[in-house]
Motif scaffolding. Structure first.
Motif, mmCIF file in Angstrom:
data_model
loop_
_atom_site.group_PDB
_atom_site.id
_atom_site.type_symbol
_atom_site.label_atom_id
_atom_site.label_comp_id
_atom_site.label_asym_id
_atom_site.label_seq_id
_atom_site.Cartn_x
_atom_site.Cartn_y
_atom_site.Cartn_z
ATOM 1 N N THR A 249 0.830 -1.212 0.000
ATOM 2 C CA THR A 249 0.000 0.000 0.000
ATOM 3 C C THR A 249 0.860 1.256 0.000
ATOM 4 O O THR A 249 0.587 2.191 -0.764
ATOM 5 N N ARG A 250 1.880 1.279 0.832
ATOM 6 C CA ARG A 250 2.749 2.467 0.903
ATOM 7 C C ARG A 250 3.549 2.675 -0.380
ATOM 8 O O ARG A 250 3.882 3.803 -0.734
ATOM 9 N N ALA A 251 3.817 1.589 -1.112
ATOM 10 C CA ALA A 251 4.550 1.707 -2.369
ATOM 11 C C ALA A 251 3.636 2.116 -3.526
ATOM 12 O O ALA A 251 4.068 2.831 -4.421
ATOM 13 N N VAL A 252 2.391 1.696 -3.506
ATOM 14 C CA VAL A 252 1.509 1.863 -4.658
ATOM 15 C C VAL A 252 0.521 3.029 -4.515
ATOM 16 O O VAL A 252 0.348 3.814 -5.456
ATOM 17 N N LEU A 253 -0.128 3.136 -3.374
ATOM 18 C CA LEU A 253 -1.233 4.094 -3.245
ATOM 19 C C LEU A 253 -0.834 5.562 -3.427
ATOM 20 O O LEU A 253 -1.512 6.290 -4.168
ATOM 21 N N PRO A 254 0.243 6.038 -2.818
ATOM 22 C CA PRO A 254 0.550 7.464 -2.954
ATOM 23 C C PRO A 254 0.823 7.919 -4.390
ATOM 24 O O PRO A 254 0.595 9.079 -4.720
ATOM 25 N N THR A 255 1.295 7.012 -5.230
ATOM 26 C CA THR A 255 1.629 7.393 -6.607
ATOM 27 C C THR A 255 0.623 6.854 -7.627
ATOM 28 O O THR A 255 0.843 6.973 -8.834
ATOM 29 N N ALA A 256 -0.462 6.264 -7.141
ATOM 30 C CA ALA A 256 -1.469 5.703 -8.053
ATOM 31 C C ALA A 256 -2.073 6.806 -8.908
ATOM 32 O O ALA A 256 -2.276 7.936 -8.448
#
Length: 138
Positions: free
Chosen positions: A66-73
């Motif tokens: 989640t921390r790797a994907v969500l902020p830059t989605a």
């Protein structure tokens, strides 16, 4: 209607409202790209399978993803979530079918998540075992 039946119905109505709020919080935190808010909705022993089949076992794996994907989605449009059906498996365990719609200029696409949620001792409902599934057009 007996008082006992009224209490059960009142309790179930409160649980349904709390479950719907968790689903609304999933939508809110996804839109806001808020990993900490999203992760606060999970049980410590949770598991999650993404719409594309990535299996995440345990809170730490879910948090890392989640921390790797969500902020830059990125997405072109917005997503909405609504409870389509809730089935209580036990008073403290619910299977929740969610209708997830991605609205974009190119047209709407859907997901059909299933959230197994558990009620905690403090009354909160948390995501415990979840499977997101892409709905493909025929």
């Amino acid at each position: 209607m007996t008082t006992e039946t009224a209490d059960i119905n009142t309790s179930e109505a409160a649980d349904l409202k709390a479950i719907a709020q968790v689903v609304a919080d999933v939508e809110r935190t996804q839109r806001a790209k808020d990993p900490d808010g999203f992760l606060a909705l999970f049980h410590p022993d949770s598991l999650w399978t993404t719409a594309h089949g990535k299996v995440l076992i345990g809170f730490d794996a879910i948090a890392e993803f989640t921390r790797a994907v969500l902020p830059t989605a990125t997405w072109d449009g917005e997503v909405t979530y609504e409870v389509a059906h809730t089935q209580f498996l036990r008073p403290d365990v619910a299977a929740v079918k969610v209708r997830q719609v991605y609205h974009s200029p190119a047209g709407d696409t859907e997901g059909a998540p299933l959230y197994v949620m558990t009620k905690q001792d403090d009354g909160r409902w948390l995501l415990h075992a979840c499977q997101n599934t892409e709905v493909r057009g025929e």
